[in-house]
Design a protein around this motif. Structure first.
Motif, mmCIF file in Angstrom:
data_model
loop_
_atom_site.group_PDB
_atom_site.id
_atom_site.type_symbol
_atom_site.label_atom_id
_atom_site.label_comp_id
_atom_site.label_asym_id
_atom_site.label_seq_id
_atom_site.Cartn_x
_atom_site.Cartn_y
_atom_site.Cartn_z
ATOM 1 N N GLY A 1 36.120 -23.339 39.099
ATOM 2 C CA GLY A 1 37.325 -22.938 38.385
ATOM 3 C C GLY A 1 38.089 -21.816 39.056
ATOM 4 O O GLY A 1 39.125 -21.374 38.543
ATOM 5 N N GLU A 2 37.628 -21.341 40.212
ATOM 6 C CA GLU A 2 38.280 -20.224 40.893
ATOM 7 C C GLU A 2 39.586 -20.671 41.544
ATOM 8 O O GLU A 2 39.657 -21.742 42.151
ATOM 9 C CB GLU A 2 37.352 -19.652 41.966
ATOM 10 N N TRP A 3 40.614 -19.829 41.433
ATOM 11 C CA TRP A 3 41.883 -20.052 42.117
ATOM 12 C C TRP A 3 41.888 -19.256 43.412
ATOM 13 O O TRP A 3 41.603 -18.058 43.417
ATOM 14 C CB TRP A 3 43.051 -19.645 41.230
ATOM 15 N N LEU A 4 42.226 -19.933 44.512
ATOM 16 C CA LEU A 4 42.047 -19.374 45.845
ATOM 17 C C LEU A 4 43.249 -19.674 46.737
ATOM 18 O O LEU A 4 44.069 -20.546 46.432
ATOM 19 C CB LEU A 4 40.796 -19.981 46.504
ATOM 20 N N LEU A 5 43.310 -18.967 47.856
ATOM 21 C CA LEU A 5 44.192 -19.325 48.958
ATOM 22 C C LEU A 5 43.429 -20.256 49.897
ATOM 23 O O LEU A 5 42.209 -20.157 50.026
ATOM 24 C CB LEU A 5 44.632 -18.075 49.723
ATOM 25 N N ALA A 6 44.149 -21.146 50.555
ATOM 26 C CA ALA A 6 43.504 -22.131 51.424
ATOM 27 C C ALA A 6 43.199 -21.529 52.793
ATOM 28 O O ALA A 6 44.062 -20.926 53.430
ATOM 29 C CB ALA A 6 44.399 -23.359 51.588
ATOM 30 N N SER A 7 41.957 -21.717 53.229
ATOM 31 C CA SER A 7 41.537 -21.238 54.547
ATOM 32 C C SER A 7 40.339 -22.059 54.990
ATOM 33 O O SER A 7 39.834 -22.906 54.253
ATOM 34 C CB SER A 7 41.174 -19.747 54.494
#
Length: 200
Positions: free
Chosen positions: A41-47
């Motif tokens: 459920g974590e919201w993240l930046l793509a890397s």
């Protein structure tokens, strides 16, 4: 043997790892793309983690493409950097300080932390623009969603990612305050997904 008066820490290759990613902008409506891990459920930046012998910019574009499904390209930005211009090398009048440079695709930030495996990890962050001609991404392990600037900063799970987004937004506004129309036209052409990462 003399020791350096400056604080120094050295990491052997088995004790550090590199990642690279990009804050992904949709230029036409000034939105930022975030991903949500369906498992946590974590919201993240793509890397993604950098591969052996891979250029950092390529690693960032590949990581964003794999996580979001969007082809993208680096967005030339204005930022302060200690990196000299190529023609400055060997010049005696280069000032040893952070200088403002326009039209560069340099990384603008790198957070560092200790990974779960105990390695020292740094992630190089860039600013990128998505290909708006892309079809909607297919289902992956991540949900992809677009947010306005304020919404993106508020939605991210981790403070370190929020810090990255705040800096990227400030750089975006400084870089394109008067040229956004030209930048959108540049971003809508069809030169996308170089084979260096699209086939991986």
């Amino acid at each position: 043997m003399a020791s350096s008066p400056l604080s120094t820490t050295a990491y052997a290759s088995e004790h550090f790892m590199e990642g690279a990613g990009a804050v992904l902008f949709r230029l036409s409506d000034r939105k930022i793309c975030l991903i949500q891990d369906r498992a946590t459920g974590e919201w993240l930046l793509a890397s993604g983690r950098r591969n052996i012998d891979e250029e950092r910019q390529t690693a960032a574009l590949r990581g964003v493409w794999r996580k979001t499904g969007y082809c993208c390209r680096m967005l030339p930005i204005t930022l302060k950097t200690w990196a000299p211009l190529c023609y400055d090398e060997g010049e005696l009048d280069v000032v040893d300080e952070a200088r403002e440079e326009a039209g560069t695709c340099e990384p603008f930030m790198f957070p560092h932390r200790t990974s779960r495996s105990g390695a020292f990890k740094i992630t190089w962050w860039y600013v990128a623009a998505m290909n708006e001609q892309n079809p909607a991404p297919e289902d992956t392990e991540f949900e992809t969603r677009l947010f306005d600037f304020e919404g993106a900063a508020q939605t991210l799970t981790y403070q370190s990612d929020r810090d990255v987004v705040h800096k990227a937004i400030a750089i975006f506004r400084t870089s394109f305050a008067e040229l956004l129309g030209d930048v959108i036209r540049w971003a809508l052409d069809d030169q996308w997904c170089p084979g260096a990462y699209a086939q991986q």
